[in-house]
Structures are given as C-alpha cells and as structure tokens.
Scaffold this motif. Structure first.
Motif, mmCIF file in Angstrom:
data_model
loop_
_atom_site.group_PDB
_atom_site.id
_atom_site.type_symbol
_atom_site.label_atom_id
_atom_site.label_comp_id
_atom_site.label_asym_id
_atom_site.label_seq_id
_atom_site.Cartn_x
_atom_site.Cartn_y
_atom_site.Cartn_z
ATOM 1 N N ALA A 146 34.574 48.368 44.369
ATOM 2 C CA ALA A 146 36.163 48.055 44.052
ATOM 3 C C ALA A 146 36.373 47.536 42.785
ATOM 4 O O ALA A 146 37.384 47.897 42.058
ATOM 5 C CB ALA A 146 37.081 47.980 45.276
ATOM 6 N N LEU A 202 38.176 49.338 39.619
ATOM 7 C CA LEU A 202 39.310 48.728 39.085
ATOM 8 C C LEU A 202 39.219 48.408 37.647
ATOM 9 O O LEU A 202 40.358 48.618 36.865
ATOM 10 C CB LEU A 202 40.032 47.517 39.860
ATOM 11 C CG LEU A 202 40.420 47.919 41.459
ATOM 12 C CD1 LEU A 202 40.686 46.600 42.043
ATOM 13 C CD2 LEU A 202 41.586 48.671 41.416
ATOM 14 N N TRP A 226 45.154 42.144 40.660
ATOM 15 C CA TRP A 226 44.548 42.952 41.948
ATOM 16 C C TRP A 226 45.224 42.162 43.293
ATOM 17 O O TRP A 226 45.223 42.828 44.383
ATOM 18 C CB TRP A 226 43.126 42.468 41.841
ATOM 19 C CG TRP A 226 42.290 43.005 41.059
ATOM 20 C CD1 TRP A 226 42.747 44.120 40.084
ATOM 21 C CD2 TRP A 226 40.874 42.864 40.544
ATOM 22 N NE1 TRP A 226 41.694 44.616 39.051
ATOM 23 C CE2 TRP A 226 40.657 43.653 39.582
ATOM 24 C CE3 TRP A 226 39.919 42.086 41.335
ATOM 25 C CZ2 TRP A 226 39.012 43.720 39.130
ATOM 26 C CZ3 TRP A 226 38.608 42.239 40.750
ATOM 27 C CH2 TRP A 226 38.223 43.045 39.547
ATOM 28 N N VAL A 252 42.862 49.159 48.234
ATOM 29 C CA VAL A 252 41.895 50.140 47.841
ATOM 30 C C VAL A 252 41.346 50.988 48.983
ATOM 31 O O VAL A 252 40.961 50.404 50.048
ATOM 32 C CB VAL A 252 40.981 49.608 46.973
ATOM 33 C CG1 VAL A 252 39.730 50.478 46.361
ATOM 34 C CG2 VAL A 252 41.446 48.974 45.725
ATOM 35 N N HIS A 286 38.416 53.774 50.166
ATOM 36 C CA HIS A 286 37.256 54.393 49.926
ATOM 37 C C HIS A 286 36.926 55.445 51.099
ATOM 38 O O HIS A 286 36.838 55.159 52.224
ATOM 39 C CB HIS A 286 35.998 53.523 49.929
ATOM 40 C CG HIS A 286 34.548 54.229 49.376
ATOM 41 N ND1 HIS A 286 33.561 54.286 50.320
ATOM 42 C CD2 HIS A 286 34.160 54.418 48.235
ATOM 43 C CE1 HIS A 286 32.617 54.961 49.770
ATOM 44 N NE2 HIS A 286 33.166 55.028 48.556
ATOM 45 N N GLU A 326 39.708 51.097 54.163
ATOM 46 C CA GLU A 326 40.706 50.426 53.400
ATOM 47 C C GLU A 326 40.404 49.030 53.171
ATOM 48 O O GLU A 326 39.990 48.470 54.365
ATOM 49 C CB GLU A 326 42.159 50.817 53.843
ATOM 50 C CG GLU A 326 42.770 52.198 53.552
ATOM 51 C CD GLU A 326 44.033 52.319 53.948
ATOM 52 O OE1 GLU A 326 44.798 51.645 54.404
ATOM 53 O OE2 GLU A 326 44.456 53.678 54.134
ATOM 54 N N TRP A 332 38.397 40.159 49.188
ATOM 55 C CA TRP A 332 38.662 41.496 49.999
ATOM 56 C C TRP A 332 38.380 41.435 51.269
ATOM 57 O O TRP A 332 37.578 41.086 51.650
ATOM 58 C CB TRP A 332 37.572 42.737 48.965
ATOM 59 C CG TRP A 332 37.763 42.861 47.778
ATOM 60 C CD1 TRP A 332 37.029 42.291 46.699
ATOM 61 C CD2 TRP A 332 38.933 43.707 47.305
ATOM 62 N NE1 TRP A 332 37.787 42.847 45.590
ATOM 63 C CE2 TRP A 332 38.815 43.504 45.703
ATOM 64 C CE3 TRP A 332 40.013 44.212 47.504
ATOM 65 C CZ2 TRP A 332 39.850 44.124 44.791
ATOM 66 C CZ3 TRP A 332 40.977 44.646 46.739
ATOM 67 C CH2 TRP A 332 40.722 44.691 45.296
ATOM 68 N N LEU A 377 37.122 56.495 45.578
ATOM 69 C CA LEU A 377 38.199 55.382 45.715
ATOM 70 C C LEU A 377 39.401 55.826 45.114
ATOM 71 O O LEU A 377 39.572 56.519 44.120
ATOM 72 C CB LEU A 377 37.532 54.132 44.724
ATOM 73 C CG LEU A 377 36.134 53.697 45.192
ATOM 74 C CD1 LEU A 377 35.461 52.813 44.030
ATOM 75 C CD2 LEU A 377 36.460 52.665 46.223
ATOM 76 N N SER A 378 40.184 55.172 45.511
ATOM 77 C CA SER A 378 41.756 55.322 45.429
ATOM 78 C C SER A 378 42.520 54.130 45.611
ATOM 79 O O SER A 378 42.231 53.321 46.542
ATOM 80 C CB SER A 378 42.396 56.692 45.907
ATOM 81 O OG SER A 378 42.395 56.671 47.186
ATOM 82 N N LEU A 379 43.829 54.061 44.816
ATOM 83 C CA LEU A 379 44.844 53.102 45.249
ATOM 84 C C LEU A 379 45.581 53.481 46.526
ATOM 85 O O LEU A 379 45.989 54.685 46.532
ATOM 86 C CB LEU A 379 45.582 52.643 44.120
ATOM 87 C CG LEU A 379 44.875 51.744 43.104
ATOM 88 C CD1 LEU A 379 45.782 51.608 41.965
ATOM 89 C CD2 LEU A 379 44.241 50.416 43.563
#
Length: 67
Positions: free
Chosen positions: A2, A6, A16, A21, A23, A38, A46, A64-66
């Motif tokens: 992640a 980022l 952050w 995040v 996946h 998540e 994390w 991956l995404s926010l």
C-alpha cells in the motif's frame, strides 16, 4: 504494498493517517474465488479493518484503491 502504491499516486506520508486502502484480488484454485482486504493507517501502523472472502471472482475491482 500500500505504501509503494500511495507514493506512486503522489500522496505524501503526512497525508496517510486515517486513510483506508482496499486491496482486492481473485484467488483461482483457492478456497475462495476472491478476497478483498481493507487496511487503515493508524499512527505509524497499518491495521486490517475488513476481510471479505467471496465465492465468486471479481470482475473489475482487482488491485489497490482508496476507500
């Protein structure tokens, strides 16, 4: 993973804290067809906040995404 992503997105580390995040990936041949995880940045760590195991593959949500 992640953190690398980022940085590639141009998000500096001081932004952050509090980020979540996601996946997601297909897991062919595994017990589940896909898994979504998540993670949330809390302080310097994390923390996994959600694990979603699915009985069907993802069609377009992999990677991956926010959140």
């Amino acid at each position: 993973m992640a953190e690398i992503w980022l940085r590639e997105q141009g998000l500096p580390e001081d932004g952050w804290p509090g980020l979540t995040v996601r996946h997601a990936e297909n897991t062919p041949g595994g017990m589940w067809q896909s898994v979504v995880i998540e993670i949330e940045r809390r302080g310097d760590q994390w923390i996994v906040t959600k694990i979603d195991r699915r009985d069907r593959p993802l069609e377009d949500q992999a990677g991956l995404s926010l959140v």
